[in-house]
Each structure stands twice: as structure tokens, then as C-alpha cells.
Design an enzyme around this catalytic site. Sequence first.
Site, mmCIF file in Angstrom:
data_model
loop_
_atom_site.group_PDB
_atom_site.id
_atom_site.type_symbol
_atom_site.label_atom_id
_atom_site.label_comp_id
_atom_site.label_asym_id
_atom_site.label_seq_id
_atom_site.Cartn_x
_atom_site.Cartn_y
_atom_site.Cartn_z
ATOM 1 N N CYS A 184 30.105 54.740 44.915
ATOM 2 C CA CYS A 184 30.946 55.218 46.016
ATOM 3 C C CYS A 184 31.679 56.507 45.639
ATOM 4 C CB CYS A 184 31.953 54.127 46.395
ATOM 5 S SG CYS A 184 32.637 54.314 48.061
ATOM 6 N N ASP A 196 39.080 44.413 45.771
ATOM 7 C CA ASP A 196 39.576 45.556 45.013
ATOM 8 C C ASP A 196 40.966 45.204 44.519
ATOM 9 O OD1 ASP A 196 39.745 48.027 43.829
ATOM 10 O OD2 ASP A 196 39.631 49.194 45.677
#
Length: 212
Positions: A9, A127
Site C-alpha cells: 500500500c 491496524d
Amino acid sequence: MESTRIKICGLTNSEDAVAAVAAGADAVGVVFAPSPRQVSIEQAADVLENVPPFVLRVGVFSDASIEEITAAVAVCKLDAVQLCGSESPAFCDSVPSATFKVLHVGTDFGFQSAEPYRDHADALLLDTFVTDKTGGTSQTFDWQTIGDIPGWAPLFVAGGLTPDNVGECIAALRPFAVDVSSGVEASPGVKDHARMAAFCAAVRAADAEAQA
């Protein structure tokens, strides 16, 4: 055990996107949320221009309008949208692509926070909770203490992953996918191609060890 999928990402240029695919990424991500890696819709389209169709294209947003998300999906041909903010289950339903809902793992985390998104999100992404940040934390969380993982959605794990620790993460959680950004960078938004290759190799090594 199926192979752990790999998402790279925070891509900001086409060269890095092509290198991510060559390294073995199953998915690539561009960030539209406020971040050192933030790109415009036009820039993201350029980043993803040479990404082959068998690689998932993911756009990262945080409390963006449905109009912005819809435009990005259309222009960038996004396969999935990663929602990092306080988006509701109903908002997930309005997104014109698959949705990955981010859950931020702090000291009091529990998977009950995921339950409202059952049947509304296509995947969950863990996360690390960091005050005033919705993604790109560069910090790991305690993989041993998050509790029983729900089986109703694929689980992505992010947060401080590197070529050196991703094997430990896979052994602890056996996630559907791992998601890396800063852990394979030369500088914010600029990928280190050797580290991307090393990360993918470490994932494959962890898979092989798990299957041995």
C-alpha cells in the site's frame, strides 16, 4: 492452508506499482486519505495504469464523501475501497465496490467492534490504534492478545509490518492477507524494491513453514 495474500500500500508512482507486482503482491493500494502518501484521483490512475487485472486495486479513504469514493472507483478502476475512518455499516453498503473496514487495535480492543459490519464489509483490516491517525501508523500491535478472530470475513493485518517480522505475524494470526507500506519504503511514498521483494519472500517462507 491457502497462501497468505500480500497487499503493498501507499504507492505513489507507476514504477513502484510495477515493482510491487513483480515482487509478488496480490493487491496494491493508493491512499486518498490525508497522509504523506496521499495522491489525487488523477495521480492514482497514473500509478495504477500498468497494474495487471489479476492484481487487486485498493483505494484507501477516511471519512470521505460517497461522491469522492465513487469518482475514484470509476476513474481508477478500483476493485475495493479501504475505509479507515468512522464509516457506518450503511455507508459501506453505499460504496460501489468491495469494502475493507479498518478496525484500530488499542489496549481495549475486542472483535465485538466488528460485529456491526457483518454482512456490510467484505473484509476486515486490523491496524494499530494511534491517537489522531487512521492509518499508516508504522507500529505493530500485540498479535497474541486480540482474541478469537471472527470467521465471517477475510482478515487483513497491517501496522508496522516489515520483512523481519511478517513471519511472526502470520504464525500468530494466520490472516487472509498482510498489508505493508512504510516497512518496504526508502522514504515516505517511495518504495524500496529490494525490501518489497524481501517482504514477499518472507511471507512465502512463513506459509511454507506453516504447512510443513
